[in-house]
Design an enzyme around this catalytic site. Structure first.
Site, PDB file in Angstrom:
ATOM      1  N   ASP A 244      42.329  24.593  -7.843  1.00 53.92           N
ATOM      2  CA  ASP A 244      43.367  25.622  -7.981  1.00 53.92           C
ATOM      3  C   ASP A 244      42.759  26.784  -8.761  1.00 53.92           C
ATOM      4  OD1 ASP A 244      45.611  27.176  -8.385  1.00 53.92           O
ATOM      5  OD2 ASP A 244      46.906  25.493  -8.923  1.00 53.92           O
ATOM      6  N   GLU A 246      44.240  29.901  -8.874  1.00 50.62           N
ATOM      7  CA  GLU A 246      45.405  30.772  -8.985  1.00 50.62           C
ATOM      8  C   GLU A 246      45.592  31.611  -7.730  1.00 50.62           C
ATOM      9  OE1 GLU A 246      48.472  31.103  -9.511  1.00 50.62           O
ATOM     10  OE2 GLU A 246      48.226  30.948 -11.671  1.00 50.62           O
ATOM     11  N   ASN A 247      46.806  31.487  -7.208  1.00 54.73           N
ATOM     12  CA  ASN A 247      47.184  32.120  -5.947  1.00 54.73           C
ATOM     13  C   ASN A 247      46.362  31.594  -4.777  1.00 54.73           C
ATOM     14  OD1 ASN A 247      49.099  33.797  -7.260  1.00 54.73           O
ATOM     15  ND2 ASN A 247      47.451  35.194  -7.841  1.00 54.73           N
ATOM     16  N   GLY A 327      49.579  26.586 -12.826  1.00 55.85           N
ATOM     17  CA  GLY A 327      49.270  27.492 -13.929  1.00 55.85           C
ATOM     18  C   GLY A 327      50.457  28.278 -14.403  1.00 55.85           C
ATOM     19  N   ASP A 328      51.394  28.601 -13.506  1.00 60.90           N
ATOM     20  CA  ASP A 328      52.607  29.328 -13.886  1.00 60.90           C
ATOM     21  C   ASP A 328      53.758  28.377 -14.172  1.00 60.90           C
ATOM     22  OD1 ASP A 328      53.079  28.421 -11.349  1.00 60.90           O
ATOM     23  OD2 ASP A 328      53.503  30.376 -10.462  1.00 60.90           O
TER      24      ASP A 328
END
Length: 1018
Positions: A244, A246-247, A327-328
């Site tokens: 991962d 991010e995005n 992460g979010d």
């Protein structure tokens, strides 16, 4: 840490075979104490890449680590216990988790894992994950902490527990030391259950954002496991090991950034899997393998993700550590973690080091659960719970799997039942099942028992026991299942819509039950339990009878004292001056109504936890520092997440009394103050440009909540970085760009930023998050209690003046009923047996728990999601697309309810036991007189069926005469703040008679309607 002689040798030859490591683990002679086995972090250190974080609930990751592995907290009294490692002896090398200590501590109650300790000595312990871009299910948006005993396995021949992550659970540390930031190199590995997964974002372990938000491409670098196809994906149906970043869940790198298919990324099938993700400038590598045998396979080894923005090269990692979610703080993931570690910033493990770590994992001997107990009809999908009624019998099975690695003899299986209970082998009077043959390695033995409960009401444990003879002598093991021995009263049907909410109880037994002083507690997602519905003395429920509770016109939002002539309520809708109202048992007339000129709106999805009502906020939660701050007693100001809905002169309720970590069932009380000044709310922001040592100005994405004299904490403790707290001298303008955008516009205004009182000491990267508390809300008088992050702060903006003072005190959520109010509260045609003022059920996600007058849990329902894991009923380890644990469906529409069918049906599984009315919804407006309607495509609709359309006064029954087929319609709709084309499959239906009323698009059409106080229809 002191290195062993083994490590000295290993420095010269990192690739150590599993045979060598196993020998170390068993090298004992006579009465000598055996040597502790080496751990993965010993191997990393020998390879020049020492661990900076080492986490495991199953074993020590260093040969000489003697500290705790994890901490459990007991539900019954909130006491905690650190679970350490078993020490070596003459017959046992030790080094594995002391599961027996956990079992003893958690007997007859539930425990949660509240800390996973960092064994590296760096202090990167994992705690309850705080709210971020998404809010978890616990108070104020915290994620739930895992239930401690949901993942038993065998390791080193002994029982240990993994960490079971269900949707809404997660552990994290945002304030770390020594982890990789920016484009620094790092290595990561973890071991997990390869057969527990889903498609939710994201079952991760590793490096993430320090503010629990999406800070843009390249701000994460974690390992991932699951079947999500939302980003990159591999061959077959999955699951896949990816990273991962991010995005993007990344499994490979293609020349075309829009090509997300990785043809060589294999689906995983092993029960236990080792996976690794290593990154360095311009390069990353992922590896995986069966944690029980063999070497790792390289899945990808090459350049960073390619795109025109170069948004992943260089990386912008922030160095937080997460486990179990994104992460979010996206929390829809599922999986089971056993162990993992991250290497020191700036280090990149070699393939040979990784293979040596894999050999060490294999030598540790991960294997399946040895002993289990469950209802006999749930052996394949145990849910950990059986419900009895007094003096009833159920079939219960004990399952034993020989995971010792050698043949065993004299196997004996039994059940230790609570006092007054009986447990005998099915079809006999024997209390144990003795196996008269040698049980081979891997062989499974199942013994069925007939268990009969006592007359005494009880919540506690049913304990399976196994004993056998092995080469090392006599061995024992236990396993636990939770049981309830309670009256057969069920939460039978409920409707959450605030305009017509109700809760229905049902007696599924053959005898009348006295339900006097029973309680129903409701936990709305993100908020603490603050009260309960109390059933009055003298209430009895006959067999097959219903007890209906309807939501009152309003309810007290805080306690009311004797002598009060103003009461604060959750709503004044429908109540008028001169009306006669009932507050509990007291009748008063309304002398006046107090309400805001403009009702506050429910804030945006990230402003405060989703689902919290307008006019409600929480005490500020700062990240990456925090996440819990405490405002001490004697204060007259409090930092808050949101100031909307508060104004000087209003009353305000401040929640207090939470215990941390909040485990979703805490009771929080309130003290009432008067607002004197409303300042700025807390704010999470980012640096929008690099800041260098010596700078006295920082460019920021937002200046909200920043004021002269404010203190701002910057950065983390890592290579080339440091933590410092600066004082604001003056505040200018913000930047026109956001660090999480794909790329910076060189022509955008950088703003004048924030001037500092002193020059910076360290370098700080442009994407680094920081938080400011704002000037908060001031009030009087000073607080009498401490108040901490994520406790509720409620604007008391709805009040009723009474014609005369109250004669007695009334608790929060006491019913306030106005018979003349129309369209407010419960509206059913069957009169309720009792009105309740609250808690108002959460529309989409919540929990209800029914307890008898002794405090025993009689029934519990989680709906929408698993809000309260320890109160959940059902099998949560089902894996695949759309698998998010067992819970009842959410009746989040005006026309539907959730209920048992048939009435009282209870298999100890919320998902299986509850249903919703079937139906669809109007795709377009349907005016009165129309014969043709357009609906969203639905299965099961038949010509001639009668459907229920609309709600309240506009409700009507309609019959379908003709279906004119399905078609696809594309229309522009708002998605994430922009208009995009969205395709819908719709059906055209001709009715047998014209509509009597107008109905808006989105109005629900159902095959049946809720039936409060009557038999359910689904």
């Amino acid at each position: 840490m002191k290195k062993s002689s083994f490590l000295v040798a290993l420095t010269a030859a990192v690739a150590v075979s599993a045979t060598v490591i196993t020998a170390l683990a068993v090298a004992g002679e006579g009465g000598r104490v055996q040597m502790r086995p080496e751990g993965p972090c010993d191997i990393y250190a020998a390879g020049g890449t020492p661990c900076t974080a080492a986490h495991s609930t199953t074993r020590a990751l260093y040969a000489n680590y003697d500290g705790p592995l994890y901490q459990v907290m007991r539900q019954s009294d909130k006491k905690t216990l650190d679970i350490g490692v078993v020490q070596p002896s003459a017959k046992d090398a030790g080094g594995y988790a002391d599961a027996a200590a956990q079992d003893e501590f958690c007997k007859d109650t539930y425990c949660w894992v509240t800390i996973i300790y960092d064994q590296s000595g760096t202090g990167n312990d994992l705690h309850q994950a705080p709210r971020g871009g998404f809010s978890g299910n616990a108070q104020g948006g915290f994620n739930n902490v895992p239930v401690a005993d949901w993942a038993p396995i065998t390791l080193m021949g002994h029982k240990v527990y993994g960490l079971f992550i269900n949707q809404g659970m997660g552990m994290r540390r945002n304030d770390t030391r020594g982890t990789a930031v920016d484009d620094l190199a790092e290595g990561q590995y973890w071991v997990f259950n390869g057969q527990h997964f889903n498609d939710g974002c994201c079952f991760d372990y590793g490096n993430a954002e320090t503010d629990s938000r999406d800070d843009g491409d390249g701000t994460m670098e974690t390992t991932y496991y699951g079947v999500s196809r939302g980003w990159y994906y591999g061959h077959g149906q999955g699951p896949w090991v990816m990273t991962d970043q991010e995005n993007n869940l990344v499994g490979c790198v293609n020349e075309d950034p829009n090509d997300k298919y990785c043809p060589t990324l294999k689906s995983q099938t092993a029960r236990f899997i080792t996976a690794m993700a290593d990154g360095e400038p311009h390069h990353w590598r992922s590896m995986s393998g069966d944690a029980q045998k063999g070497e790792l396979e390289i899945l990808y080894d090459g350049c960073r993700v390619k795109n025109p923005r170069s948004s992943y090269d260089p990386m912008r990692k922030q160095g937080a550590i997460l486990l179990g979610n994104g992460g979010d703080n996206s929390y829809w993931s599922a999986g089971t973690f056993y162990e993992g570690a991250m290497t020191k910033a700036g280090t990149f493990p070699s393939v040979e080091t990784n293979q040596a770590v894999q050999a060490n994992v294999v030598a540790a001997g991960y294997d399946v659960q040895r002993l289990a107990i469950s209802a006999s009809d749930k052996v394949g999908y145990p849910n950990g719970l059986q419900t009895f009624t007094p003096k009833t019998s159920r079939s219960t099975s004990v399952v034993f799997v020989n995971t010792t690695g050698a043949p065993i003899d004299d196997l004996e299986l039994s059940i230790a039942a609570p006092r007054g209970w009986k447990a005998v082998v099915a079809g006999t009077r024997e209390k144990s099942r003795k196996i008269g043959y040698t049980v081979k390695p891997g062989q499974t033995v199942v013994a069925a028992f007939n268990v009969t409960s006592s007359r005494k009401l009880f919540n506690g444990d049913l304990v399976a026991k196994a004993s056998w003879t092995s080469e090392s002598g006599k061995c024992h093991e236990t396993a636990v299942e939770k049981v309830r021995n309670v009256a057969p009263i069920k939460i039978n049907e409920f409707k959450t819509n605030g305009s017509d909410a109700f809760i229905e109880l049902y007696n599924a037994g053959m005898k009348t039950v006295d339900i006097s002083k029973w309680t129903i507690k409701s936990h709305s997602i993100h908020m603490p339990v603050v009260s309960a519905i109390n059933i009055p003395a003298g209430t009895k429920l006959g067999p097959g009878e219903f007890y209906l509770l309807g939501l009152a016109t309003s309810g007290l939002s805080v306690d009311a004292a004797a002598g009060d002539d103003i009461i604060y309520v959750r709503s004044v809708e429908g109540i008028s001056e001169g009306d006669e109202i009932l507050i509990g048992s007291e009748t008063r007339k309304v002398a006046g109504i107090v309400k805001p000129e403009v009702e506050p709106q429910v804030p945006g999805w990230e402003a405060i936890p989703q689902g919290i009502p307008a006019g409600t906020t929480t005490v500020w939660q700062p990240l990456p520092d925090g996440p819990v701050i405490t405002v001490p007693a004697g204060s007259t100001n409090i930092p808050v997440q949101l100031v909307q809905g508060f104004k000087p002169g209003d009353k305000m309720a401040l929640g207090y009394g939470t215990t941390y970590p909040p485990t979703t069932n805490d009771v929080v009380k309130y003290e009432v103050v008067t607002v004197t000044e409303v300042g700025s709310q807390g704010n999470q922001s980012w640096l929008s440009a690099d800041a260098k040592p010596g700078d006295t100005n920082i460019k920021v994405q937002s200046v909200d909540g920043i004021y002269p004299g404010a203190r701002i904490r910057l950065d983390i403790d890592s290579e080339g970085h440091g933590i410092e707290t600066v004082t604001v001298k003056s505040v200018g303008t913000p930047s026109e760009f956001h660090p999480s955008w794909d790329m910076f516009d060189p022509n955008a205004d950088a703003g004048t930023g924030v001037e500092l009182e002193e020059p910076l000491k360290f370098f700080h990267a442009r994407n680094i998050p920081f938080s400011t508390r704002g000037s908060g809300i001031s009030f009087e008088p000073a607080t009498r209690f401490d108040h901490s992050s994520n406790e509720p702060v409620v604007a008391l903006i709805h009040a009723i003046r009474l014609d005369r003072p109250l004669a007695k005190a009334h608790p929060i959520d006491e019913a306030v009923y106005d018979a003349s109010a129309e369209g407010v509260g419960y509206q059913g045609d069957v009169a309720p047996d009792q009105y309740y003022g609250g808690p108002q059920l959460s529309l989409q996600r919540g929990n209800m728990t029914l307890r008898d007058n002794k405090g025993n849990i009689v029934d519990a329902v989680n709906y929408g999601v698993v809000v309260d894991p320890w109160l959940s009923e059902g099998y949560h380890a089902e894996s695949g697309n759309g698998k998010y644990g067992s819970h009842a469906p959410s009746p989040d529409d005006d026309q539907i309810s959730a209920g048992r069918f048939p009435d009282g049906a209870d298999s100890d599984d919320n998902k299986m036991d509850f249903a919703l009315q079937h139906g669809t919804a109007l795709f377009e407006d349907a005016p009165a007189g129309a014969l043709d309607i357009v609906v969203y495509k639905a299965d099961g609709l038949r010509i001639g069926d009668t459907f229920h359309l609309g709600f309240g006064k506009n409700a009507e029954a309609v019959r379908a005469g003709l279906y004119n087929g399905t078609r696809t319609v594309t229309r522009m709709e708002s998605r994430w703040g922009r208009m995009v084309p969205v395709e819908h499959e719709v059906m055209d239906i001709t009715l047998l008679s014209p509509l009597a009323s107008d109905h808006k698009a989105g109005t629900t059409i159902t095959t049946n309607v809720p039936t409060p106080g009557r038999p359910n229809r689904y």
